[in-house]
Scaffold this active site. Structure first.
Site, PDB file in Angstrom:
ATOM      1  CG  HIS A 152      -0.309   0.090   2.419  1.00 26.24           C
ATOM      2  ND1 HIS A 152       0.442  -0.989   3.187  1.00 26.24           N
ATOM      3  CD2 HIS A 152       0.051   1.126   3.280  1.00 26.24           C
ATOM      4  CE1 HIS A 152       0.817  -0.698   4.188  1.00 26.24           C
ATOM      5  NE2 HIS A 152       0.773   0.681   4.366  1.00 26.24           N
ATOM      6  CG  ASP A 187       1.299   5.129   4.828  1.00 26.73           C
ATOM      7  OD1 ASP A 187       1.026   3.827   4.991  1.00 26.73           O
ATOM      8  OD2 ASP A 187       2.495   5.589   4.949  1.00 26.73           O
ATOM      9  CG  HIS A 202       4.864   1.135   3.101  1.00 22.00           C
ATOM     10  ND1 HIS A 202       4.432   2.140   2.570  1.00 22.00           N
ATOM     11  CD2 HIS A 202       4.202   0.974   4.408  1.00 22.00           C
ATOM     12  CE1 HIS A 202       3.356   2.803   3.433  1.00 22.00           C
ATOM     13  NE2 HIS A 202       3.353   2.119   4.629  1.00 22.00           N
ATOM     14  NE  ARG A 253       2.508   4.175   9.661  1.00 21.83           N
ATOM     15  CZ  ARG A 253       2.078   5.206   8.976  1.00 21.83           C
ATOM     16  NH1 ARG A 253       1.783   6.287   9.488  1.00 21.83           N
ATOM     17  NH2 ARG A 253       1.728   4.847   7.713  1.00 21.83           N
TER      18      ARG A 253
HETATM   19  C1  SIN Z   1       3.062   0.829   7.882  1.00 17.62           C
HETATM   20  O1  SIN Z   1       2.490   0.428   7.000  1.00 17.62           O
HETATM   21  O2  SIN Z   1       2.973   1.955   8.331  1.00 17.62           O
HETATM   22  C2  SIN Z   1       3.844  -0.260   8.896  1.00 17.62           C
HETATM   23  C3  SIN Z   1       5.174  -0.618   8.368  1.00 17.62           C
HETATM   24  C4  SIN Z   1       5.676  -1.755   9.141  1.00 17.62           C
HETATM   25  O3  SIN Z   1       5.390  -1.769  10.535  1.00 17.62           O
HETATM   26  O4  SIN Z   1       6.856  -1.997   9.042  1.00 17.62           O
END
Ligand code: SIN
Length: 283
Positions: free
Chosen positions: A101, A103, A259, A274
């Site tokens: 995806h 974000d 990612h 995050r």
């Molecule tokens: C995310 O999609 O923001 C999480 C990525 C991760 O935890 O590696």
């Protein structure tokens, strides 16, 4: 660009680089930040390892790239607005971000990028994959590029939760942090091919987590083309894989990369901090 204050070590042919040199606990001078920023635009995802940061220092570094915004579904860490704790405990079976995806593309202004700071890691597993959406676009045929050029796609917040059997809702519940908006209301239309506002390059801008159909084309009619594009976008040669170390900071460019957080560490704990950085309206 010639780097004078940092060294940049690409980790794959497609994207991703480890940057060495900066100490993010200290304010970065203009030149050092300009070099990090240039490496970010060139490599799409950057990693800075061995960083011993307080939450405020993490926010200060992220804030150099743009204003910090809240992630819509998970509440911020207590006492540190702007930081979301992404936790998978020993007992949890679902993970956050476990599919390809970009974000929150269901927002009118999806983020420029997101930053993850690794706090606790499983003994093995829990890597994150990234994919280069410039390459995904550039390797399409001229005919496909021409067909996609005028199209917009609908991104829906509920699609991902449905496809994962309510995973995000359950993750929010499992982490005890709850949801802070009604996800059913969130949808946006964005160009299928967007032009990066800083590099001027074109990137594919749909993703299998959120893109439900093309505007003006039914979901059934859209599905075969979306299916082809989702497969194409995740070709291994467009990707890199980062094996986390504790105290590493990653920053990805949400405008031109995807990612995928691997969920292969059942029975172990993983905790990331995050931070989300404000983006613009895709064009
Ligand atoms: C995310 O999609 O923001 C999480 C990525 C991760 O935890 O590696």
């Amino acid at each position: 660009m010639t780097y004078e204050t940092i060294t940049v070590e690409p980790i794959a042919g497609a994207l991703g680089a480890v940057i060495r040199g900066p100490n993010l606990s200290q304010p970065l001078d203009q030149q050092c930040f300009a070099e990090i920023h240039a490496a970010f635009l060139k490599h799409l995802v950057i990693f800075l390892e061995d960083q011993d940061l307080t939450p405020d220092q993490l926010l200060a570094f992220a804030g150099r790239f743009g204003p910090i915004v809240n992630y819509p579904f998970v509440k911020d860490m207590d006492g540190h607005p702007g930081i979301t704790e992404i936790t998978k405990t020993e007992a949890d079976t679902l993970n956050f971000g476990g599919l390809w995806h970009s974000d929150t593309t269901y927002l009118p202004k999806p983020p420029l990028g997101s930053m993850l700071y690794s706090r606790e890691l499983p003994p093995r597993g829990g890597d994150t994959l990234f994919a280069n959406m410039y390459l995904a676009y550039e390797t399409l045929s001229d005919g496909m590029k021409a067909m996609l050029a005028p199209l917009y796609a609908v991104s829906s917040a509920s699609l991902r939760d449905k496809s994962e059997g309510g995973a995000r809702s359950r993750i929010a519940a499992q982490t005890g942090r709850g949801q802070n908006v009604d996800q059913r209301d969130m949808a946006a239309e964005h160009p299928v091919v967007r032009t990066h506002p800083e590099t001027g390059r074109k990137a594919l801008y749909i993703n299998c987590a959120h893109s439900s159909h093309f505007v003006g084309i039914t979901p059934e009619e859209s599905r075969p083309i979306l299916h082809f594009l989702f497969e194409h976008m995740s070709r291994p040669e467009f990707t890199c894989r980062y094996r986390w170390k504790v105290d590493a900071v990653a920053l990805w460019d949400n405008r031109c990369s995807h990612h995928y957080a691997l969920n292969d560490y059942q029975g172990y704990r993983r905790l990331m901090h995050r931070v989300t950085i404000e983006g613009d309206t895709p064009v």
